[in-house]
Design a protein around this motif. Structure first.
Motif, PDB file in Angstrom:
ATOM      1  N   LEU A  23       0.783  -1.247  -0.038  1.00 29.87           N
ATOM      2  CA  LEU A  23       0.209   0.090   0.194  1.00 29.87           C
ATOM      3  C   LEU A  23       0.838   1.323   0.102  1.00 29.87           C
ATOM      4  CD1 LEU A  23      -2.800  -1.125   2.456  1.00 29.87           C
ATOM      5  CD2 LEU A  23      -2.735  -0.876   0.031  1.00 29.87           C
ATOM      6  N   LEU A  24       2.005   1.287   0.835  1.00 29.41           N
ATOM      7  CA  LEU A  24       2.678   2.516   0.893  1.00 29.41           C
ATOM      8  C   LEU A  24       3.637   2.556  -0.471  1.00 29.41           C
ATOM      9  CD1 LEU A  24       4.142   2.048   4.625  1.00 29.41           C
ATOM     10  CD2 LEU A  24       2.567   3.858   3.376  1.00 29.41           C
ATOM     11  N   GLY A  25       3.632   1.419  -1.187  1.00 26.82           N
ATOM     12  CA  GLY A  25       4.273   1.635  -2.526  1.00 26.82           C
ATOM     13  C   GLY A  25       3.506   2.319  -3.577  1.00 26.82           C
ATOM     14  N   ARG A  26       2.386   2.458  -3.302  1.00 25.97           N
ATOM     15  CA  ARG A  26       1.422   3.119  -4.068  1.00 25.97           C
ATOM     16  C   ARG A  26       1.379   4.514  -3.961  1.00 25.97           C
ATOM     17  NH1 ARG A  26      -2.946  -1.180  -3.340  1.00 25.97           N
ATOM     18  NH2 ARG A  26      -1.988  -2.781  -4.533  1.00 25.97           N
ATOM     19  N   ARG A  27       1.329   4.780  -2.542  1.00 24.31           N
ATOM     20  CA  ARG A  27       1.533   6.247  -2.186  1.00 24.31           C
ATOM     21  C   ARG A  27       1.633   6.382  -0.693  1.00 24.31           C
ATOM     22  NH1 ARG A  27      -3.272   7.789   0.403  1.00 24.31           N
ATOM     23  NH2 ARG A  27      -5.113   6.500  -0.285  1.00 24.31           N
ATOM     24  N   PRO A  28       2.071   7.385  -0.088  1.00 21.84           N
ATOM     25  CA  PRO A  28       2.363   7.555   1.266  1.00 21.84           C
ATOM     26  C   PRO A  28       1.011   7.884   2.038  1.00 21.84           C
ATOM     27  CG  PRO A  28       3.902   9.133   0.263  1.00 21.84           C
ATOM     28  CD  PRO A  28       2.773   8.381  -0.722  1.00 21.84           C
ATOM     29  N   ARG A  29       0.878   6.821   3.315  1.00 25.83           N
ATOM     30  CA  ARG A  29      -0.348   7.320   3.998  1.00 25.83           C
ATOM     31  C   ARG A  29      -0.224   7.367   5.590  1.00 25.83           C
ATOM     32  NH1 ARG A  29      -1.085   3.552  -0.247  1.00 25.83           N
ATOM     33  NH2 ARG A  29      -3.417   3.364  -0.819  1.00 25.83           N
ATOM     34  N   SER A  30      -1.191   7.840   5.987  1.00 23.45           N
ATOM     35  CA  SER A  30      -1.385   7.870   7.632  1.00 23.45           C
ATOM     36  C   SER A  30      -1.623   6.485   8.109  1.00 23.45           C
ATOM     37  CB  SER A  30      -2.501   8.997   8.030  1.00 23.45           C
ATOM     38  OG  SER A  30      -3.753   8.233   7.715  1.00 23.45           O
ATOM     39  N   ALA A  31      -1.281   6.393   9.221  1.00 23.47           N
ATOM     40  CA  ALA A  31      -1.268   5.305  10.132  1.00 23.47           C
ATOM     41  C   ALA A  31      -2.910   4.850  10.071  1.00 23.47           C
ATOM     42  CB  ALA A  31      -0.827   5.336  11.480  1.00 23.47           C
ATOM     43  N   GLY A  32      -3.698   5.787  10.205  1.00 22.03           N
ATOM     44  CA  GLY A  32      -5.198   5.714  10.249  1.00 22.03           C
ATOM     45  C   GLY A  32      -5.630   5.293   8.981  1.00 22.03           C
ATOM     46  N   ASP A  33      -5.152   5.504   7.784  1.00 19.56           N
ATOM     47  CA  ASP A  33      -5.635   5.231   6.359  1.00 19.56           C
ATOM     48  C   ASP A  33      -4.968   3.524   6.543  1.00 19.56           C
ATOM     49  OD1 ASP A  33      -6.700   7.555   5.783  1.00 19.56           O
ATOM     50  OD2 ASP A  33      -4.772   8.282   4.746  1.00 19.56           O
TER      51      ASP A  33
END
Length: 108
Positions: A23-33
């Protein structure tokens, strides 16, 4: 094998963490996301993110608009040592299998 590579492999040993890396490889995210997308409680996601950070795979930062939010992303170059180890291991196996084939076929 180095201690850093051991930590990276340990972090990737869990399927939830591998999915988080995808998922992080697609885009940065928050922990909640991440927690929502993976169907995890926030404390569980926090533990997984800590393991990924300790494994040298993930880093976090704060967006300029809100210092209270942490955004997680993949760390540049984090898998370089892992890629090198895999390439060396693959070459070793290729050599061993070629030698075994020669042996089985009756050659020396």
């Amino acid at each position: 094998m180095s201690a850093a590579l051991d930590r990276t492999l340990g972090a990737l040993a869990d399927p939830v963490r591998r999915r988080a890396v995808e998922l992080l490889g697609r885009r940065p995210r928050s922990a909640g996301d991440l927690a929502r997308e993976l169907g995890l409680a926030p404390p569980a996601m926090s533990r997984h993110l800590k393991a990924l950070k300790d494994g040298g795979l993930v880093e976090d930062g704060h967006p300029a608009f809100d210092a209270r939010v942490r955004i997680y992303s993949l760390k540049d170059g984090a898998t370089a040592e892992l890629k090198q180890w895999i390439a060396e291991t693959e070459a070793l196996w290729a050599h061993q299998l070629a030698a075994f084939k020669v042996h089985v076929e009756g050659g020396e």
